[in-house]
Design a protein around this motif. Sequence first.
Motif, PDB file in Angstrom:
ATOM      1  N   LEU A 441       0.838  -1.205   0.000  1.00  0.00           N
ATOM      2  CA  LEU A 441       0.000   0.000   0.000  1.00  0.00           C
ATOM      3  C   LEU A 441       0.874   1.256   0.000  1.00  0.00           C
ATOM      4  O   LEU A 441       0.587   2.236  -0.686  1.00  0.00           O
ATOM      5  CB  LEU A 441      -0.952  -0.021   1.203  1.00  0.00           C
ATOM      6  CG  LEU A 441      -1.968   1.104   1.298  1.00  0.00           C
ATOM      7  CD1 LEU A 441      -2.844   1.184   0.059  1.00  0.00           C
ATOM      8  CD2 LEU A 441      -2.866   0.924   2.535  1.00  0.00           C
ATOM      9  N   VAL A 445       0.676   4.147  -2.850  1.00  0.00           N
ATOM     10  CA  VAL A 445       0.453   5.597  -2.684  1.00  0.00           C
ATOM     11  C   VAL A 445       1.517   6.355  -3.474  1.00  0.00           C
ATOM     12  O   VAL A 445       1.228   7.325  -4.183  1.00  0.00           O
ATOM     13  CB  VAL A 445       0.472   5.993  -1.184  1.00  0.00           C
ATOM     14  CG1 VAL A 445       0.364   7.498  -1.012  1.00  0.00           C
ATOM     15  CG2 VAL A 445      -0.642   5.282  -0.427  1.00  0.00           C
ATOM     16  N   ILE A 450      -3.291   4.620  -6.330  1.00  0.00           N
ATOM     17  CA  ILE A 450      -4.531   5.038  -5.660  1.00  0.00           C
ATOM     18  C   ILE A 450      -5.233   6.045  -6.577  1.00  0.00           C
ATOM     19  O   ILE A 450      -4.643   7.037  -6.996  1.00  0.00           O
ATOM     20  CB  ILE A 450      -4.234   5.686  -4.285  1.00  0.00           C
ATOM     21  CG1 ILE A 450      -3.486   4.706  -3.374  1.00  0.00           C
ATOM     22  CG2 ILE A 450      -5.513   6.190  -3.618  1.00  0.00           C
ATOM     23  CD1 ILE A 450      -4.231   3.436  -3.025  1.00  0.00           C
ATOM     24  N   ALA A 472     -11.998   6.353  -2.538  1.00  0.00           N
ATOM     25  CA  ALA A 472     -10.682   5.863  -2.960  1.00  0.00           C
ATOM     26  C   ALA A 472     -10.757   4.449  -3.520  1.00  0.00           C
ATOM     27  O   ALA A 472     -11.566   3.631  -3.068  1.00  0.00           O
ATOM     28  CB  ALA A 472      -9.732   5.896  -1.765  1.00  0.00           C
ATOM     29  N   ARG A 473      -9.929   4.165  -4.497  1.00  0.00           N
ATOM     30  CA  ARG A 473      -9.785   2.831  -5.075  1.00  0.00           C
ATOM     31  C   ARG A 473      -8.295   2.527  -5.193  1.00  0.00           C
ATOM     32  O   ARG A 473      -7.491   3.432  -5.423  1.00  0.00           O
ATOM     33  CB  ARG A 473     -10.410   2.765  -6.483  1.00  0.00           C
ATOM     34  CG  ARG A 473     -11.890   3.132  -6.543  1.00  0.00           C
ATOM     35  CD  ARG A 473     -12.737   1.994  -5.969  1.00  0.00           C
ATOM     36  NE  ARG A 473     -14.162   2.278  -6.033  1.00  0.00           N
ATOM     37  CZ  ARG A 473     -14.872   2.779  -5.016  1.00  0.00           C
ATOM     38  NH1 ARG A 473     -14.268   3.129  -3.882  1.00  0.00           N
ATOM     39  NH2 ARG A 473     -16.168   2.945  -5.138  1.00  0.00           N
ATOM     40  N   TRP A 474      -7.944   1.265  -5.068  1.00  0.00           N
ATOM     41  CA  TRP A 474      -6.542   0.860  -5.239  1.00  0.00           C
ATOM     42  C   TRP A 474      -6.473  -0.057  -6.443  1.00  0.00           C
ATOM     43  O   TRP A 474      -7.021  -1.164  -6.401  1.00  0.00           O
ATOM     44  CB  TRP A 474      -6.060   0.152  -3.975  1.00  0.00           C
ATOM     45  CG  TRP A 474      -4.652  -0.402  -4.037  1.00  0.00           C
ATOM     46  CD1 TRP A 474      -3.749  -0.253  -5.041  1.00  0.00           C
ATOM     47  CD2 TRP A 474      -4.014  -1.196  -3.028  1.00  0.00           C
ATOM     48  NE1 TRP A 474      -2.583  -0.890  -4.741  1.00  0.00           N
ATOM     49  CE2 TRP A 474      -2.707  -1.480  -3.504  1.00  0.00           C
ATOM     50  CE3 TRP A 474      -4.395  -1.658  -1.790  1.00  0.00           C
ATOM     51  CZ2 TRP A 474      -1.812  -2.243  -2.766  1.00  0.00           C
ATOM     52  CZ3 TRP A 474      -3.507  -2.415  -1.057  1.00  0.00           C
ATOM     53  CH2 TRP A 474      -2.218  -2.698  -1.540  1.00  0.00           C
ATOM     54  N   PRO A 484     -11.924   0.122  -0.792  1.00  0.00           N
ATOM     55  CA  PRO A 484     -11.399   0.890   0.359  1.00  0.00           C
ATOM     56  C   PRO A 484     -11.720   0.205   1.677  1.00  0.00           C
ATOM     57  O   PRO A 484     -11.026   0.415   2.665  1.00  0.00           O
ATOM     58  CB  PRO A 484     -12.100   2.239   0.237  1.00  0.00           C
ATOM     59  CG  PRO A 484     -13.293   2.003  -0.616  1.00  0.00           C
ATOM     60  CD  PRO A 484     -12.937   0.879  -1.537  1.00  0.00           C
ATOM     61  N   LEU A 500      -1.955   8.736   2.564  1.00  0.00           N
ATOM     62  CA  LEU A 500      -3.037   8.348   1.663  1.00  0.00           C
ATOM     63  C   LEU A 500      -4.129   9.426   1.637  1.00  0.00           C
ATOM     64  O   LEU A 500      -4.614   9.820   0.560  1.00  0.00           O
ATOM     65  CB  LEU A 500      -3.620   7.007   2.132  1.00  0.00           C
ATOM     66  CG  LEU A 500      -4.809   6.464   1.360  1.00  0.00           C
ATOM     67  CD1 LEU A 500      -4.441   6.165  -0.079  1.00  0.00           C
ATOM     68  CD2 LEU A 500      -5.334   5.187   2.002  1.00  0.00           C
ATOM     69  N   VAL A 504      -5.544  11.619  -1.469  1.00  0.00           N
ATOM     70  CA  VAL A 504      -6.957  11.647  -1.857  1.00  0.00           C
ATOM     71  C   VAL A 504      -7.442  13.093  -1.951  1.00  0.00           C
ATOM     72  O   VAL A 504      -8.103  13.485  -2.919  1.00  0.00           O
ATOM     73  CB  VAL A 504      -7.809  10.835  -0.843  1.00  0.00           C
ATOM     74  CG1 VAL A 504      -9.297  11.113  -1.032  1.00  0.00           C
ATOM     75  CG2 VAL A 504      -7.524   9.344  -0.974  1.00  0.00           C
TER      76      VAL A 504
END
Length: 710
Positions: A441, A445, A450, A472-474, A484, A500, A504
């Motif tokens: 993660l 970022v 993201i 938010a989406r990854w 999320p 993060l 955003v």
Amino acid sequence: MINHVPDYIYAKDLQGRFLYANEAVVRNNGLAKVEDIIGLTDFDLHGPELAAPIAAIERRVIDTGVADMGIDECAIKGGPDRWLMMSRVPLRDAEGKIVGVVGASRDITARKTSERLMSVQARLLGMILDGVPVNEFFGGVTALIEETAVGVKTALFVPQGDKELRFSGCPTASWLTATRLDVQEMATAAQDVEELVTGLQSSSDYVKAVDIRASDGRLHAVLVLTIFGRRPDPAFCEFIAGVTRLAGIAIDRLQAEERIRFLAEHDALTGLLKRDRLDHDLQELLRKAADENKRIAVAFLDLDNFKLINDSLGHDAGDDLLKQVAASISDAIGSNGLAARIGGDEFVVVLPDVGEEIWPLAEALRASVAKPRLVAGHELRPAASIGVAVFPEHGSRASQLIAHADLAMYRAKRKGRDAAVLFTKDMAEEASLKLRRSEELRCAVENGEILLHYQPQKNLKTGKIFGVEALARWRHPTEGMISPCSFIPLAEESGLILELGAKVLELACRQARSWQDAGLPALKVAVNMSARQFQDCGLTTLVSDVLAQSGLSPCCLEIEITESLIMQDVDAAVRSMTQLTELGVTLALDDFGTGYSSLSMLKRFPLSKLKIDRSFIAETPTHPDDNAIVSAIISLARTLDMEVLAEGVETEAQADFLLAAGCEAAQGYLIGHPLPPEMVARLLAPSHAKVAPEGRETSGRRKAGNFRVK
Ligand SMILES: Nc1nc2c(ncn2[C@@H]2O[C@@H]3COP(=O)(O)O[C@H]4[C@@H](O)[C@H](n5cnc6c(=O)[nH]c(N)nc65)O[C@@H]4COP(=O)(O)O[C@H]3[C@H]2O)c(=O)[nH]1
């Protein structure tokens, strides 16, 4: 002339009869004049016991003709605390024949006293340098006195609590037997030492109580001295006064050192061990347990909802509760266990030599914490989540066992708190997976994985889209789009949420501005905020910087916060919220109804909008209870002069109900799913030239086709 010198001078014949003695000798033997001593022997004056050793020395001088010089001896008269330095030389006639002995002696008691004191002082200093514990030091002092002062026995009484003095010991049991005291009674009963001393005094034995005091006058101990069969002389009293004075200073020093050491190794609030000392002591226990084939249980204990107590009753109440809990834990583990406080409300307990059955121990520990307690006038029943790891099966090192017990504690928290859970291997696997995920993660970022989807918000009455919520989406390189719901909690736990959240915010503001630049109608973009972000003191600066850099007007940004977030620390939340509203940003309360805000609390917050949680909308209009709740929230918002928006609107019936109940703003699948930015643009102005024609919902979970415009 020789009558005026203070030294003892005499001459004796071959049979040990006094031929001459000066006045000092005469007086010391209790006689009136020189003539009274002439012709007497030491046997006449002192009896055989004391006279025989003197006669033996003098016989040797006469027989060998060799002088006997400078020998220190206890004085015959005046008791064992008086010292003389004696010398004897042969007495010769005119032909040189030995006809007797001449003796001279000097009183060296003062020198002896200071020598004794110096040797005691050196040994006391040695004990200070060795850092012996105070209790051991007390024992050392009494033993030293008995060793140095002939015929003296000692005992020590040490204050317990405010004024009670308790028998702490005597170096040789002879003090107890000779004074006929019952040790049992002494060890348990408080003693009035003065009374005791008076009771022990007899015509033959001398008993005295001497205080050992700190330099500020505090009583360290009372030393009881017994001299059997005689009275003390001034030199002895001086010696004892010197020793007790020194001991007082030494104990001051040792106590100060002990206190410093204690504070370095113990938690100041609870008196339990600190982490470093726990690691050290646990490692020692593990070493022994490995040699002796024993099992050790390590329990990690975290109080449930402690923050709530701190926040609602104040920090003093929180401290009081921690102290009470720590005392209960200490009682529960007994003298063999270890207990440490390693965080605000986190404790580690070590139970050495446990059998097969771990549960009863964990349960007893949980029960010891869960007792009702009176704190700040309230009866509280604290609960704890406990994780247990056992040596050797769950680890061999202190840090490993504590970490595993910690993981088990987290599982206990997840199970609903107030529970004890034993460590299992899958917990370690889960933790390492989590760690890997956090790392991924972090990279996500940094690497731009993201991204944001935007869910439209609409006025049900006018049909106008007035805002969007940024979600938010990854986009994971191998796993596709990740929700999320799985990565936000991970980011919160690992602290990554700050980075993060900033990302955003930046993406959302830039996007909102770029829609405006594309000539689309101005939208308000709502951004979710986590508790950690909200507590960060740099939040206001971050928001104002991002707004400035993106060129978005503050009135186009809405920050969504949850009830639980602002209730964590109401005063701090009000401060942060006020600063944000001063920037011109608006604030919406997300998931309203699921928390525990009270009306009076709500009034304190500078909120613009309440978002009704979708769980209430789901059953409207068929469920009368939910209808009533939703209507109540709508009228509450109206009373508080706030906007209200319904989340999770999926059906026309729900939209109709909301409109009828007075809520015009809505968000949900009926209006539109969260969409990639280009799809939002198409939604807002399908015919607009600058808008990309082929916007697509990239989420694997939601299809672009699912969204519809009412
Ligand atoms: N069943 C149903 N669901 C609907 C409907 N309309 C919207 N939703 C979903 O409800 C969630 C609304 O966001 P939320 O309550 O703020 O809940 C959000 C929010 O708490 C959190 N989240 C998302 N993005 C961020 C972020 O950037 N920062 C923070 N701190 N949290 C975020 O993740 C949560 C979940 O987000 P999503 O998975 O996108 O899920 C979104 C959205 O897709 C509906 O009609 N029916």
